[in-house]
Design a protein around this motif. Structure first.
Motif, PDB file in Angstrom:
ATOM      1  N   GLU A  86       0.866  -1.177   0.000  1.00 21.05           N
ATOM      2  CA  GLU A  86       0.000   0.000   0.000  1.00 21.05           C
ATOM      3  C   GLU A  86       0.908   1.233   0.000  1.00 21.05           C
ATOM      4  N   ASN A  87       0.821   1.997  -1.049  1.00 23.27           N
ATOM      5  CA  ASN A  87       1.645   3.199  -1.198  1.00 23.27           C
ATOM      6  C   ASN A  87       0.787   4.431  -0.910  1.00 23.27           C
ATOM      7  N   ARG A  88       0.993   5.046   0.245  1.00 23.33           N
ATOM      8  CA  ARG A  88       0.215   6.228   0.626  1.00 23.33           C
ATOM      9  C   ARG A  88       0.939   7.532   0.275  1.00 23.33           C
ATOM     10  N   PRO A  92       5.386   7.410  -6.915  1.00 21.52           N
ATOM     11  CA  PRO A  92       5.474   5.946  -7.017  1.00 21.52           C
ATOM     12  C   PRO A  92       6.676   5.397  -6.251  1.00 21.52           C
ATOM     13  N   VAL A  93       6.585   4.130  -5.890  1.00 26.52           N
ATOM     14  CA  VAL A  93       7.719   3.415  -5.307  1.00 26.52           C
ATOM     15  C   VAL A  93       7.936   2.144  -6.118  1.00 26.52           C
ATOM     16  N   ILE A 137       6.178  -1.781  -9.880  1.00 29.83           N
ATOM     17  CA  ILE A 137       5.868  -0.368  -9.660  1.00 29.83           C
ATOM     18  C   ILE A 137       4.537  -0.252  -8.923  1.00 29.83           C
ATOM     19  N   ILE A 138       4.544   0.484  -7.806  1.00 31.12           N
ATOM     20  CA  ILE A 138       3.313   0.737  -7.054  1.00 31.12           C
ATOM     21  C   ILE A 138       3.025   2.233  -7.163  1.00 31.12           C
ATOM     22  N   GLY A 165      12.143   4.543  -3.255  1.00 26.65           N
ATOM     23  CA  GLY A 165      11.328   5.717  -3.545  1.00 26.65           C
ATOM     24  C   GLY A 165      12.108   6.706  -4.387  1.00 26.65           C
ATOM     25  N   GLU A 166      11.539   7.875  -4.610  1.00 26.25           N
ATOM     26  CA  GLU A 166      12.219   8.882  -5.431  1.00 26.25           C
ATOM     27  C   GLU A 166      13.502   9.370  -4.766  1.00 26.25           C
TER      28      GLU A 166
END
Length: 343
Positions: A86-88, A92-93, A137-138, A165-166
């Motif tokens: 779950e990417n909140r 993107p991660v 990719i999420i 992450g970025e």
């Protein structure tokens, strides 16, 4: 100090290493590890979160995997690991599967392992495995779930889930017991190993004196014959000791059953590897080892063995363990035990 209060203390950074021994059985394991029933792997999900990312993980057993995928993956040395992200975040991660297993299998590789005429067409099977695989990719504000196909690790499955992450990098470490093996150290009653009034916390100098007063070597069940020398002291909570060795690729040991005895015999005759082979009971403090782990080498005759016994002593509130670690270099026949390891 009472063992119940010891075990309720927060986990500390692993201060040691753990694990291993020979061909016959008995042992022990940390309180959190108990035999778990098979059924729905999703009922055994573990969840971790940090920095806006939540990771859920579970590992199906051999039977559960065959029900899911219609093929005996474990017999092929393949173990599916289920993940849900779950990417909140607002960006993107990326999931990096090499952190989980550098030798993981691609979905197409698993799908095309073998086919029979009774199975669906190859294209349908390929699509099924692709649909079940984990996305890398999420996107921001989204959830993704699926399977990663890893090399087989029975007993406790230890792995990292790496997320990029970025401008940051996250690592979540999981230790997930998998149904299927009769691990011998499930039976230890850690809370009642010693009576409450037997525990004593010592400073460094008194700890050294205590250790020097211990017997030199392991003994047999009758307490008459001595064996390998005690040569290792560890300090740490059971969970920390346990996970440190699991993460360092040491393996748990099975109880002696018809199944494990048969697997041991086959490995002995073939010279093959049996990572979870039962170990013999050796005695310190009047009892067999509390924890036994092993690290297989090229064959069953050559392994590294480790047994640990928790003492009644604590140092700065942490249990002190006495250990015996050895390196097997071969096997010879004896009149007493039929076979024994050359150490």
């Amino acid at each position: 100090m009472k063992m119940s209060s010891l075990l309720s203390l927060p986990q500390r950074t692993p201060a040691a290493l753990l694990c291993l021994l020979l061909l016959s059985a008995c042992a022990a394991a940390p309180e959190h590890v108990r035999p778990i029933p098979e059924g729905d792997y999703r009922e055994r999900v573990q969840i971790q979160e940090g920095n806006g990312v939540t990771v859920a993980a579970a590992v199906p057993s051999a039977d559960e995997s065959e029900d899911l995928f219609g093929t005996p993956l474990y017999r092929k040395g393949i173990q599916p690991v289920w993940l849900k992200f779950e990417n909140r975040r607002n960006s993107p991660v990326t999931f990096l599967p090499v952190g989980l297993d550098p030798q993981y299998f691609s979905p197409l590789e698993v799908a095309n392992w073998d086919f029979s005429e009774s199975r669906p067409s190859a294209s349908l099977v390929d699509k099924f495995f692709m649909d079940q695989s984990m996305s890398l990719i999420i996107p921001p504000g989204s959830e993704r779930s699926g399977f990663v196909f890893t090399k087989l690790d029975e007993g406790t499955k230890a792995f990292n889930v790496d997320i990029a992450g970025e401008d940051d990098f996250l690592t979540f470490t999981f230790f997930i017991p998998v149904p299927g093996l009769n691990i011998d150290h499930y039976s230890v009653d850690w809370k009642n190993l010693y009576k409450p009034d037997q525990w004593v916390d010592l400073d460094k100098d008194r700890l050294i004196e205590e250790i020097e007063s211990y017997e030199c070597c392991v003994k047999d069940a009758a307490g008459k014959n001595t064996g390998d020398p005690l040569n290792l002291i560890l300090i740490g909570m059971p969970m920390d000791i346990y996970t440190a060795f699991i993460r360092a690729d040491w393996d748990e040991t099975e109880s002696i059953t018809r199944s494990s005895a048969w697997k041991t015999m086959k490995s002995f005759l073939s010279g093959g590897e049996y990572r979870y082979s039962p170990v013999s009971s050796l005695y310190v403090f009047g009892r067999p080892q509390d924890i036994a782990f092993q690290k297989a080498r090229s064959n069953i005759h050559e392994r590294n063995h480790l047994r640990l016994w928790m003492s009644r002593v604590t140092y700065q509130g942490l249990p002190v363990w006495v250990g015996q670690i050895s390196r097997d270099i071969g096997v010879r026949f004896t009149t007493k035990t039929i076979t024994t390891h050359k150490i």
